[in-house]
Design a protein around this motif. Structure first.
Motif, PDB file in Angstrom:
ATOM      1  N   ILE A  20     -42.804   1.712  44.281  1.00 45.91           N
ATOM      2  CA  ILE A  20     -43.726   2.836  44.078  1.00 45.91           C
ATOM      3  C   ILE A  20     -42.934   4.116  44.325  1.00 45.91           C
ATOM      4  O   ILE A  20     -42.278   4.246  45.363  1.00 45.91           O
ATOM      5  N   THR A  21     -42.974   5.030  43.364  1.00 46.52           N
ATOM      6  CA  THR A  21     -42.142   6.215  43.468  1.00 46.52           C
ATOM      7  C   THR A  21     -42.946   7.493  43.687  1.00 46.52           C
ATOM      8  O   THR A  21     -44.139   7.559  43.385  1.00 46.52           O
ATOM      9  N   GLN A  36     -50.507   3.552  53.561  1.00 49.69           N
ATOM     10  CA  GLN A  36     -51.316   2.557  52.858  1.00 49.69           C
ATOM     11  C   GLN A  36     -52.767   2.798  53.215  1.00 49.69           C
ATOM     12  O   GLN A  36     -53.098   2.964  54.387  1.00 49.69           O
ATOM     13  N   GLN A  37     -53.620   2.812  52.202  1.00 45.62           N
ATOM     14  CA  GLN A  37     -55.043   2.977  52.465  1.00 45.62           C
ATOM     15  C   GLN A  37     -55.842   1.934  51.695  1.00 45.62           C
ATOM     16  O   GLN A  37     -55.793   1.881  50.472  1.00 45.62           O
ATOM     17  N   ASP A  84     -54.211   1.602  48.015  1.00 51.53           N
ATOM     18  CA  ASP A  84     -53.690   2.878  47.540  1.00 51.53           C
ATOM     19  C   ASP A  84     -52.537   3.283  48.448  1.00 51.53           C
ATOM     20  O   ASP A  84     -52.622   3.124  49.674  1.00 51.53           O
ATOM     21  N   TYR A  85     -51.501   3.830  47.850  1.00 53.80           N
ATOM     22  CA  TYR A  85     -50.333   4.265  48.607  1.00 53.80           C
ATOM     23  C   TYR A  85     -50.076   5.748  48.329  1.00 53.80           C
ATOM     24  O   TYR A  85     -50.060   6.183  47.176  1.00 53.80           O
ATOM     25  N   PHE A  99     -49.435  15.934  50.046  1.00 49.39           N
ATOM     26  CA  PHE A  99     -49.515  14.529  49.679  1.00 49.39           C
ATOM     27  C   PHE A  99     -49.348  14.378  48.169  1.00 49.39           C
ATOM     28  O   PHE A  99     -49.732  15.259  47.389  1.00 49.39           O
ATOM     29  N   GLY A 100     -48.794  13.245  47.768  1.00 44.94           N
ATOM     30  CA  GLY A 100     -48.818  12.883  46.366  1.00 44.94           C
ATOM     31  C   GLY A 100     -50.223  12.483  45.961  1.00 44.94           C
ATOM     32  O   GLY A 100     -51.110  12.332  46.807  1.00 44.94           O
ATOM     33  N   GLY A 101     -50.416  12.309  44.658  1.00 52.27           N
ATOM     34  CA  GLY A 101     -51.739  11.976  44.153  1.00 52.27           C
ATOM     35  C   GLY A 101     -52.174  10.539  44.403  1.00 52.27           C
ATOM     36  O   GLY A 101     -53.320  10.184  44.122  1.00 52.27           O
ATOM     37  N   GLY A 102     -51.257   9.726  44.930  1.00 59.13           N
ATOM     38  CA  GLY A 102     -51.598   8.348  45.249  1.00 59.13           C
ATOM     39  C   GLY A 102     -51.311   7.379  44.122  1.00 59.13           C
ATOM     40  O   GLY A 102     -51.397   7.736  42.943  1.00 59.13           O
TER      41      GLY A 102
END
Lengths: 108, 122
Positions: A20-21, A36-37, A84-85, A99-102
């Motif tokens: 995952i990038t 991690q969610q 979701d990461y 934060f990134g968009g996930g």
């Protein structure tokens, strides 16, 4: 718009490896942290710093960075890794965080 | 063991001011290097960093929400308070607080509170 860009969705076959990038200019000089969610739960830190795992995080989770891209790799993905990461790093100001968009990870 | 817990109203009306409290244990915000951040997540959407307060009382805010946010701490009570003015339905979200730590060219949030859902509706 986020200063950190993630693919919205990624899938992996059970037991395989997935990366995952997270892309962003700040990542050239600052490490990302990864969370991690799972549905209905608060985020949990899985990777921080150069490649550090908090206590209790399986060693199948690892992190790396190259140029403006940070990566979270899961080696031998398990069903329980479906979640979701999110990546996080500092923004262009250097003091704030973003934060990134996930990325939604599906384990097939 | 470090724990954080958010508290505040579940429902606020548009234009009202939201006040959220983060009560923590297992560390002190008077210790050098300690920080607490607030982060929110609208239903079905991504995480958004809001604000941070450091052990030395330095404060930092999201650029897009800076004019509406105020963060403060009460070290004696182990609490961090976030206020957000002029609430709007788009501010409906789960609000989290988290301890923030630093390392070489890095920082991270760990642990997080359970979050508190705030709905903005008349």
């Amino acid at each position: 718009s986020s200063e950190l860009t993630q693919d919205p969705a990624v899938s992996v076959a059970l037991g395989q490896t997935v990366r995952i990038t997270c892309q962003g200019d700040s990542l050239r000089s600052y490490y990302a942290s990864w969370y991690q969610q799972k549905p209905g739960q608060a985020p949990v830190l899985v990777i921080y710093g150069k490649n550090n795992r908090p206590s209790g995080i399986p060693d199948r989770f690892s992190g790396s960075s190259s140029g403006n891209t940070a990566s979270l790799t899961i080696t031998g993905a398990q069903a329980e890794d479906e979640a979701d990461y999110y990546c996080n790093s500092r923004d262009s100001s250097g003091t704030n965080r973003v934060f990134g968009g996930g990325t939604k990870l599906t384990v097939l | 063991q470090v724990t954080l817990r958010e508290s505040g109203p579940a429902l606020v009306k548009p234009t009202q001011t939201l006040t959220l409290t983060c009560t923590f244990s297992g560390f002190s915000l008077s210790t050098s290097g300690m920080c607490v951040s607030w982060i929110r997540q609208p239903p079905g959407k991504a995480l958004e960093w809001l604000a941070r307060i450091d052990w030395d009382d330095d404060k930092y805010y999201s650029t897009s929400l800076k004019t509406r946010l105020t963060i403060s701490k009460d070290t004696s009570k182990n609490q961090v308070v976030l206020t957000m003015t002029n609430m709007d339905p788009v501010d409906t979200a789960t609000y989290y607080c988290a301890r923030m730590e630093y390392g070489p060219s890095s920082s991270w949030f760990d642990p997080w509170g359970q979050g508190t859902l705030v709905t903005v509706s008349s």
